[in-house]
Scaffold this motif. Sequence first.
Motif, PDB file in Angstrom:
ATOM      1  N   THR A  23       0.827  -1.197   0.000  1.00  0.00           N
ATOM      2  CA  THR A  23       0.000   0.000   0.000  1.00  0.00           C
ATOM      3  C   THR A  23       0.863   1.249   0.000  1.00  0.00           C
ATOM      4  O   THR A  23       2.040   1.217   0.364  1.00  0.00           O
ATOM      5  N   PHE A  24       0.251   2.333  -0.412  1.00  0.00           N
ATOM      6  CA  PHE A  24       0.833   3.663  -0.324  1.00  0.00           C
ATOM      7  C   PHE A  24       0.094   4.404   0.784  1.00  0.00           C
ATOM      8  O   PHE A  24      -0.863   3.889   1.349  1.00  0.00           O
ATOM      9  N   GLY A  25       0.473   5.628   1.019  1.00  0.00           N
ATOM     10  CA  GLY A  25      -0.239   6.464   1.978  1.00  0.00           C
ATOM     11  C   GLY A  25      -1.512   7.038   1.374  1.00  0.00           C
ATOM     12  O   GLY A  25      -2.018   6.570   0.349  1.00  0.00           O
ATOM     13  N   ASP A  26      -1.987   8.078   2.014  1.00  0.00           N
ATOM     14  CA  ASP A  26      -3.246   8.704   1.609  1.00  0.00           C
ATOM     15  C   ASP A  26      -3.185   9.408   0.264  1.00  0.00           C
ATOM     16  O   ASP A  26      -4.218   9.783  -0.281  1.00  0.00           O
ATOM     17  N   GLU A  27      -1.996   9.630  -0.271  1.00  0.00           N
ATOM     18  CA  GLU A  27      -1.875  10.367  -1.527  1.00  0.00           C
ATOM     19  C   GLU A  27      -2.292   9.547  -2.752  1.00  0.00           C
ATOM     20  O   GLU A  27      -2.419  10.074  -3.844  1.00  0.00           O
ATOM     21  N   THR A  30      -7.373   5.210  -4.545  1.00  0.00           N
ATOM     22  CA  THR A  30      -7.653   3.854  -4.073  1.00  0.00           C
ATOM     23  C   THR A  30      -8.999   3.386  -4.611  1.00  0.00           C
ATOM     24  O   THR A  30      -9.987   4.107  -4.526  1.00  0.00           O
ATOM     25  N   GLN A  45      -4.176   0.645  -5.535  1.00  0.00           N
ATOM     26  CA  GLN A  45      -3.751   2.011  -5.274  1.00  0.00           C
ATOM     27  C   GLN A  45      -2.851   2.471  -6.405  1.00  0.00           C
ATOM     28  O   GLN A  45      -1.948   1.747  -6.833  1.00  0.00           O
ATOM     29  N   LEU A  47      -0.519   5.809  -7.785  1.00  0.00           N
ATOM     30  CA  LEU A  47       0.077   7.130  -7.624  1.00  0.00           C
ATOM     31  C   LEU A  47       0.045   7.769  -8.994  1.00  0.00           C
ATOM     32  O   LEU A  47       0.618   7.235  -9.954  1.00  0.00           O
TER      33      LEU A  47
END
Length: 143
Positions: A23-27, A30, A45, A47
């Motif tokens: 996973t990535f962060g909130d940026e 999703t 997810q 980017l």
Amino acid sequence: MQLDDLYRRVIMDHYKNPRNRGTFGDEAVTVNLNNPTCGDRISLQLLIEDNKIIDAKYTGEGCSISMSSASMMTEAVKGRTYEEALDIATRFSALMKGEDVQFDEYEEIEALSGVNKFPARIKCATLAWNALRKGIGEDSTTN
């Protein structure tokens, strides 16, 4: 080695050694999708920057076909523009319909070509690709 055996090995390799799982962060954009017929689920997810998929990751649970397809899809679309990613997704849909399609830039995807012989499994293979379409604003979820 027969082609079916090679394809089976590619699928199992992606299942046992998934690429881009995590996973990535909130940026990240999703998308969560599931296949209620068999219980497969994915959280994709992306980017995104300037209509380009900079990176892609996924988590989820499901059969070897759905998870391998997600692994292959994330590999194939990283660094691609929306247009390029949608072109690959469109060709993948054609592959699932039994059409003769080539993936020169990422030919491991062709390992999933045999799935079209098992109509109930097509939704497994296309789950991640449908999440991709939704994630980049193309809600066409044709299988």
